[in-house]
Scaffold this motif. Structure first.
Motif, short mmCIF file in Angstrom:
data_model
loop_
_atom_site.label_atom_id
_atom_site.label_comp_id
_atom_site.label_asym_id
_atom_site.label_seq_id
_atom_site.Cartn_x
_atom_site.Cartn_y
_atom_site.Cartn_z
N VAL A 137 37.08 52.28 7.40
CA VAL A 137 36.59 50.91 7.33
C VAL A 137 36.53 50.28 8.72
O VAL A 137 35.64 49.49 9.03
CB VAL A 137 37.45 50.07 6.36
N GLY A 138 37.48 50.67 9.60
CA GLY A 138 37.46 50.18 10.98
C GLY A 138 36.17 50.53 11.70
O GLY A 138 35.68 49.76 12.53
N ALA A 139 35.60 51.69 11.39
CA ALA A 139 34.34 52.10 12.04
C ALA A 139 33.21 51.14 11.66
O ALA A 139 32.38 50.80 12.50
CB ALA A 139 33.99 53.53 11.64
N TYR A 140 33.17 50.72 10.40
CA TYR A 140 32.17 49.72 10.01
C TYR A 140 32.48 48.37 10.66
O TYR A 140 31.60 47.67 11.14
CB TYR A 140 32.12 49.58 8.48
N GLY A 141 33.77 48.03 10.68
CA GLY A 141 34.18 46.76 11.27
C GLY A 141 33.85 46.69 12.76
O GLY A 141 33.53 45.62 13.28
N ALA A 142 33.89 47.82 13.44
CA ALA A 142 33.62 47.83 14.88
C ALA A 142 32.21 47.31 15.17
O ALA A 142 32.00 46.57 16.13
CB ALA A 142 33.80 49.24 15.45
N GLU A 143 31.26 47.71 14.34
CA GLU A 143 29.90 47.23 14.54
C GLU A 143 29.80 45.73 14.28
O GLU A 143 29.00 45.03 14.89
CB GLU A 143 28.93 48.00 13.63
N VAL A 144 30.62 45.25 13.35
CA VAL A 144 30.65 43.80 13.08
C VAL A 144 31.20 43.06 14.29
O VAL A 144 30.66 42.04 14.72
CB VAL A 144 31.53 43.50 11.83
N VAL A 145 32.28 43.60 14.86
CA VAL A 145 32.88 42.97 16.05
C VAL A 145 31.87 42.93 17.20
O VAL A 145 31.65 41.91 17.83
CB VAL A 145 34.15 43.73 16.48
N ARG A 146 31.23 44.08 17.43
CA ARG A 146 30.25 44.14 18.52
C ARG A 146 29.12 43.14 18.29
O ARG A 146 28.76 42.36 19.18
CB ARG A 146 29.67 45.55 18.62
#
Ligand SMILES: Nc1ncnc2c1ncn2[C@@H]1O[C@H](COP(=O)(O)OP(=O)(O)O)[C@@H](O)[C@H]1O
Ligand SMILES: [Mg+2]
Lengths: 219, 261
Positions: free
Chosen positions: A95-104
């Motif tokens: 889920v962190g991998a999806y979240g990373a794109e959200v953060v970016r």
């Protein structure tokens, strides 16, 4: 019916495991989302490269396989994990991998004028990120973070595959022992729904709290 | 003559194929109030942004307060400045933007105290006290706890001025600070700037379309066109008896548009 209350207790014990997985997994996911998202925006190519690798890999492979790796393969490299640890790690990284794109995306959507104001005020890159960009970007991340947390909650059921007795696992145990199908599954259906409603309510409350007086980001 | 506080020497700047500044040179004396006027697209904003280190240069050199801005002296030659050098140089310069660029998530007071606390290690209480003095000067003290979204454009701009002043820069850059404002809000911002000009010995560079204000405010006016200085002189000369045809044409247009100069 007296018996059913014993079975309900089994399911509630499972619910506790599901909650644990969700909370710990979300914590790992949040950390990874910020590491990955900030990493994607780093000045150093090798950090960008690492972050991109992480994001692409965990979005491009199945959560099942990731979980099996965490639980069955890592011990072969001398990293034995408990089922709970393996579940938290796999769910958090995924889920962190999806979240990373959200953060970016959220960081990049803060107007460049905000960056320029920071330069004019002679803030360092880190001060700018910490005090100006992230607080504004965080508000934009929240709704999607909420969805991701709910996805994670729903994803926790996969851990029954490594015989971790979460809510779904326990419902199957009850079904096997009682031959009763509708009741245990209806119970966990409701419980999942209650949990996800709690998550989205909490996120909406936080959003409202943070957004106060913040309309019109281009002030 | 005093050593200039800004020395711009042969600076050129391009955006892709578009050459925006062409071999530009001028000096600014300490304490001088300089107005930059000229048609839109002539490079006025770009020169301020270069001084604030928001844009790089392609050629030439700039000295600020006796030191290279975009370069560092190294073994008798010049090499490009690193971030540390730029950080040091930025402390001398402040800028106020056309669109204010306040921090929307912070209160008025926090907008003003943030940079002094972070960059000068000012104590929280000291920073607050100095900020309140500045907010009083710009007439915004009673809005100290408001968020920018609750303010009018003129109020936002006055806060932005206080925010820039809080770092006590030697040089202040103002880029069309009233052109995004409703006409009735322009005067309150100009009043603040008049006071600044009278009460401080800061060096000020002002890009503006308010010709009558430039006339009162400036010690010297530079007329820009096409990335070059076409004409410069004291405001009385530039505004009442411009020598260059392009200056005359520009001012004529401004008057035709209804401005007094
Ligand atoms: N970041 C940029 N990229 C491309 N072109 C730019 C950029 N910034 C400014 N320009 C161009 O440079 C020229 C000068 O712009 P500017 O300095 O803003 O002029 P002025 O402030 O005098 O109106 C204009 O033609 C503008 O379109
Ligand atoms: Mg401009």
């Amino acid at each position: 019916m007296a018996q059913w209350s014993g079975y309900l207790e089994l399911i509630l014990q499972g619910a506790l495991v599901t909650l644990q997985l969700t909370v710990l997994g979300t914590v790992v996911a949040l950390i990874m989302a910020f590491l990955g998202g900030l990493g994607r925006l780093s000045r150093h190519w090798w950090i960008r490269w690492l972050a991109t690798g992480y994001i692409e890999f965990f979005r491009g492979t199945s959560i099942f396989v990731q979980l099996f790796w965490a639980y069955f393969v890592l011990p072969l490299f001398g990293i034995p994990l408990s089922p709970l640890q393996a579940g938290v790690l796999a769910l958090g990284l995924n889920v962190g991998a999806y979240g990373a794109e959200v953060v970016r995306g959220a960081i990049q959507s803060v107007p460049k004028e905000q960056y320029e104001a920071c330069t004019a005020l002679n803030l360092t890159g880190w001060q700018r990120m910490r005090h100006v960009i992230l607080p504004q970007a965080f508000v934009l991340m929240l709704p999607t973070f909420g969805n991701n947390a709910i996805e994670l909650l729903k994803g926790t059921a996969v851990v029954s595959l490594i015989s971790l007795s979460d809510m779904t696992f326990q419902a199957q145990v009850v079904r096997a022992q009682t031959g009763e199908t509708a009741l245990p599954f209806l119970t966990i259906l409701l419980l999942y729904f209650v949990f996800s409603t709690a998550i989205s309510t909490a996120i909406r409350g936080l959003e409202r709290h943070l957004a106060r007086g913040l309309d019109g980001t281009r002030s | 003559m005093l050593q200039p506080i800004i020395e711009i020497d042969g600076v050129s700047k391009s955006f892709g194929a578009l050459e925006v500044l062409k071999d530009l040179s001028f000096n600014v004396a300490p304490g001088e109030k300089l107005a930059l006027i000229g048609p839109s697209g002539s490079g006025k904003t770009t020169i301020l942004r270069i001084l604030m280190t928001l844009e790089t240069i392609n050629g030439g050199t700039i000295k600020v307060d006796g030191e290279q801005l975009w370069h560092r002296e190294h073994e008798g030659g010049l090499i490009p400045a690193d971030e540390r050098h730029l950080h040091k140089m930025r402390a001398k310069i402040g800028m106020v933007f056309q669109l204010f660029n306040l921090f929307p998530h912070k209160t008025v007071l926090e907008n003003v105290t943030l940079a002094p606390i972070l960059t000068k290690g000012a104590g929280r209480e000291d920073a607050k006290r100095s900020a309140m003095t500045l907010l009083e000067m710009v007439g915004m003290a009673e809005k100290a706890d408001a968020k920018p979204a609750q303010l009018s454009g003129g109020q936002k701009q006055r806060v932005a001025i206080a925010r820039a002043l809080a770092l006590q820069p030697k040089i202040m850059l103002f880029d069309e600070v009233t052109s995004a404002l409703d006409p009735e809000l322009v005067e309150e911002v100009l009043n603040v700037m008049r006071r600044l000009a009278e009460e401080t010995d800061m060096t000020m560079l002002l890009v503006t379309h308010e010709m009558s204000f430039a006339h009162d405010f400036a010690d010297r006016v530079l007329f820009f066109d096409g990335g070059r200085i076409v004409e410069e002189g004291p405001p009385d000369d530039i505004f009442t008896q411009p020598k260059e045809e392009r200056t005359q044409a520009f001012l004529k247009k401004i008057i035709a548009a209804g401005q007094r100069i």
